[in-house]
Write an enzyme that holds these catalytic residues in place. Structure first.
Site, PDB file in Angstrom:
ATOM      1  N   ARG A 238       0.738  -1.324  -0.065  1.00  0.00           N
ATOM      2  CA  ARG A 238       0.072  -0.128   0.110  1.00  0.00           C
ATOM      3  C   ARG A 238       0.842   1.214   0.108  1.00  0.00           C
ATOM      4  NH1 ARG A 238      -3.515  -3.068  -1.186  1.00  0.00           N
ATOM      5  NH2 ARG A 238      -5.279  -3.510  -0.383  1.00  0.00           N
ATOM      6  N   GLU A 267      -3.836   8.106  -4.621  1.00  0.00           N
ATOM      7  CA  GLU A 267      -4.328   7.137  -5.971  1.00  0.00           C
ATOM      8  C   GLU A 267      -5.719   7.857  -6.342  1.00  0.00           C
ATOM      9  OE1 GLU A 267      -4.142   3.103  -5.163  1.00  0.00           O
ATOM     10  OE2 GLU A 267      -1.906   3.047  -4.452  1.00  0.00           O
ATOM     11  N   HIS A 286      -1.881   0.536  -9.671  1.00  0.00           N
ATOM     12  CA  HIS A 286      -2.327  -0.477  -8.737  1.00  0.00           C
ATOM     13  C   HIS A 286      -2.933  -1.672  -9.441  1.00  0.00           C
ATOM     14  CE1 HIS A 286      -3.711  -0.538  -4.417  1.00  0.00           C
ATOM     15  NE2 HIS A 286      -3.623  -1.691  -4.827  1.00  0.00           N
TER      16      HIS A 286
END
Length: 328
Positions: A238, A267, A286
């Protein structure tokens, strides 16, 4: 009357269609869950939420008096305030196991792409810069085979990455985690190290921990200074496990050689983020679990979790058993 459900982001269509046959489902994508009136209106009458990334906190739960279960379409569940959910007897679930190999493939692919500078050299060829038959050292990369791979977080995905490195590339495996992993030590000849030692010894450092209060900001200025100047850092966990500004400075100052990143503090990434202009940084959006097969399997499991909770049963992948026990 059908029970109402909120579906939010990345629920695959076959699963969504199946749920719509049984429940009153409203699907939302990338809406402001704190202020969107349509979302809040449906949520106020819903017994379940299924999806990815919805921040679940006291403010949202105050608008969901009938909620029984929140089914995450992900292995991570740091978006869930489990304390608040337990107070209200609301179950939370995730989808572990399914994405292990897919994420490990992605992380190792990013590692290889960073080491061999594949995105940069792809542009080099496509932009017509390859003018001589024999390339020069300006295009050279770094070997992967027989190097030392340090893995921070030896859970399912960490072990799958170790498997690829050990058996596929003859790498020496080091790891750091909360607990020793005798199975990994035996299978991959992996050596346990305290964090500083792992950073100092590894040619490649892979971050693959969950985001918890203990791991938030775990890798920062001090840790980058511990790494070899030739080290390559990969983050597949993360974004907030790393102090991003410290990573930027480490790359700018030559404290590490390069980085491969699938996750970020913010993000989507802001267009003015310095990481986006660095040739020695490989970036992906991601993509860890993002294959057709894996996303569909995750959605199916999330749907099973959701339906079990709506029936008052214990879901297969309950992350806060306290909520279920109190319902019994």
């Amino acid at each position: 009357m059908k029970k109402k459900i909120v579906a939010y982001n990345r629920v695959e269509q076959p699963v969504l269609d199946d749920l719509k046959e049984k429940y009153d489902v409203r699907f939302f994508k990338n809406v402001d869950t704190k202020n969107d009136p349509e979302f809040l209106g449906h949520l106020s009458e819903s017994e379940g939420i299924i999806g990815l990334g919805t921040p679940i906190d006291a403010e949202l739960l105050d608008n969901a008096p009938n909620l029984k279960i929140i089914s995450n379409v992900s292995v991570g569940y740091n978006n869930l305030d489990l304390g608040e959910m337990n107070k209200r007897n609301i179950m939370g679930t995730n989808t572990p196991g399914i994405l292990t190999d897919t994420v490990a493939d992605a992380v190792f692919g990013i590692l290889a792409a960073t080491a061999r500078r594949i995105p940069e050299l792809d542009h080099f060829v496509k932009n017509g810069e390859w003018q001589a038959e024999a390339i020069g050292e300006e295009c050279y990369g770094i070997n992967i085979h027989h190097k030392t791979l340090g893995i921070i977080g030896m859970g399912r995905i960490g072990k799958a990455i170790a498997q690829r490195g050990h058996f596929g590339f003859d790498m020496d495996i080091l790891y750091h985690s909360r607990n020793r992993k005798p199975d990994a030590e035996k299978t991959f000849d992996a050596g346990y190290r305290e964090l500083d030692a792992l950073l100092e010894e590894s040619d490649y450092v892979v971050m693959i921990t969950p985001l918890t209060p203990e791991t938030e900001g775990m890798i920062g200025k001090r840790e980058f200074q511990k790494m070899k100047s030739s080290a390559i850092f990969i983050n597949g966990s993360r974004g907030k496990t790393v102090v991003e500004q410290d990573l930027i400075e480490a790359l700018e100052n030559g404290e590490i050689a390069s980085a491969g990143l699938d996750v970020y503090e913010q993000e989507p990434v802001a267009s003015d983020n310095p990481l986006l202009t660095m040739k020695n940084v490989v970036t992906t959006p991601h993509i860890g679990s993002s294959t057709h097969e894996t996303e569909l399997s995750m959605s199916k499991l999330a749907g099973e979790n959701l339906e079990a909770g709506l029936r008052g049963e214990r879901p297969p992948n309950l992350v806060n058993p306290e909520a279920f026990n109190e319902n019994e």
